[in-house]
Design a protein around this motif. Structure first.
Motif, PDB file in Angstrom:
ATOM      1  N   PHE A 177      14.305  14.079   1.411  1.00 15.36           N
ATOM      2  CA  PHE A 177      14.314  13.113   0.310  1.00 15.36           C
ATOM      3  C   PHE A 177      14.514  13.776  -1.052  1.00 15.36           C
ATOM      4  O   PHE A 177      15.167  13.212  -1.916  1.00 15.36           O
ATOM      5  N   LYS A 178      13.979  14.988  -1.234  1.00 14.72           N
ATOM      6  CA  LYS A 178      14.116  15.666  -2.522  1.00 14.72           C
ATOM      7  C   LYS A 178      15.497  16.298  -2.679  1.00 14.72           C
ATOM      8  O   LYS A 178      16.162  16.109  -3.693  1.00 14.72           O
ATOM      9  N   GLU A 179      15.924  17.036  -1.684  1.00 13.62           N
ATOM     10  CA  GLU A 179      17.157  17.822  -1.810  1.00 13.62           C
ATOM     11  C   GLU A 179      18.422  17.055  -1.454  1.00 13.62           C
ATOM     12  O   GLU A 179      19.453  17.250  -2.092  1.00 13.62           O
ATOM     13  N   LYS A 180      18.383  16.234  -0.447  1.00 12.94           N
ATOM     14  CA  LYS A 180      19.596  15.548   0.026  1.00 12.94           C
ATOM     15  C   LYS A 180      19.749  14.144  -0.555  1.00 12.94           C
ATOM     16  O   LYS A 180      20.836  13.745  -0.923  1.00 12.94           O
ATOM     17  N   ILE A 181      18.652  13.403  -0.619  1.00 12.23           N
ATOM     18  CA  ILE A 181      18.718  12.029  -1.129  1.00 12.23           C
ATOM     19  C   ILE A 181      18.472  12.000  -2.636  1.00 12.23           C
ATOM     20  O   ILE A 181      18.769  11.025  -3.302  1.00 12.23           O
ATOM     21  N   LYS A 182      17.955  13.110  -3.172  1.00 10.46           N
ATOM     22  CA  LYS A 182      17.755  13.298  -4.610  1.00 10.46           C
ATOM     23  C   LYS A 182      16.718  12.343  -5.212  1.00 10.46           C
ATOM     24  O   LYS A 182      16.873  11.850  -6.316  1.00 10.46           O
TER      25      LYS A 182
END
Length: 126
Positions: free
Chosen positions: A28-33
């Motif tokens: 959620f943090k790195e890919k979905i931002k």
């Protein structure tokens, strides 16, 4: 000796939860931002749900027929843990000279592990 086995089981369940927590947080943090604190809450929530069922059946062998009440207690303990988790990450990461977000998250997980075990042993699955 029984307490020792419960701590081991709780720890193994926690490692699975940690993998779910870190994996979902990263996704959620790195890919979905998504905001890192929201991503942290999502990862934590997915891990908590998984951990409840494993701890109920395996760690504490609960036969409490009031699943909703027991799950509510587990959620309450977990929400206090989430607050501690988020506060510890903020404390270690947000300072001017703060440490890496994931290292701060690791420290938070270790500290919250102690809280979660004691609270669940003495309150949720008593």
């Amino acid at each position: 000796m029984e307490i020792f086995y419960r701590i081991i089981k709780f720890g193994l369940t926690g490692f699975l939860g940690m993998a779910i927590d870190f994996g979902a947080t990263w996704l959620f943090k790195e890919k979905i931002k998504i905001n890192k604190y929201v991503a942290n809450a999502i990862g934590f929530s997915l891990a908590v749900t998984n951990n409840y069922f494993i701890n109920r059946i395996w760690t504490f062998q609960s036969t409490n027929p009031h699943l909703g009440t027991e799950f509510s207690k587990f959620i309450f303990v977990s929400l206090v843990g989430l607050g501690l988790n988020t506060f510890i990450i903020y404390l270690f990461h947000q300072r001017k000279d703060g440490i890496n977000f994931y290292l701060a998250k690791f420290f938070a997980i270790v500290i919250v592990f102690v809280w979660n075990f004691l609270a669940n042993w003495l309150f949720t699955f008593r």
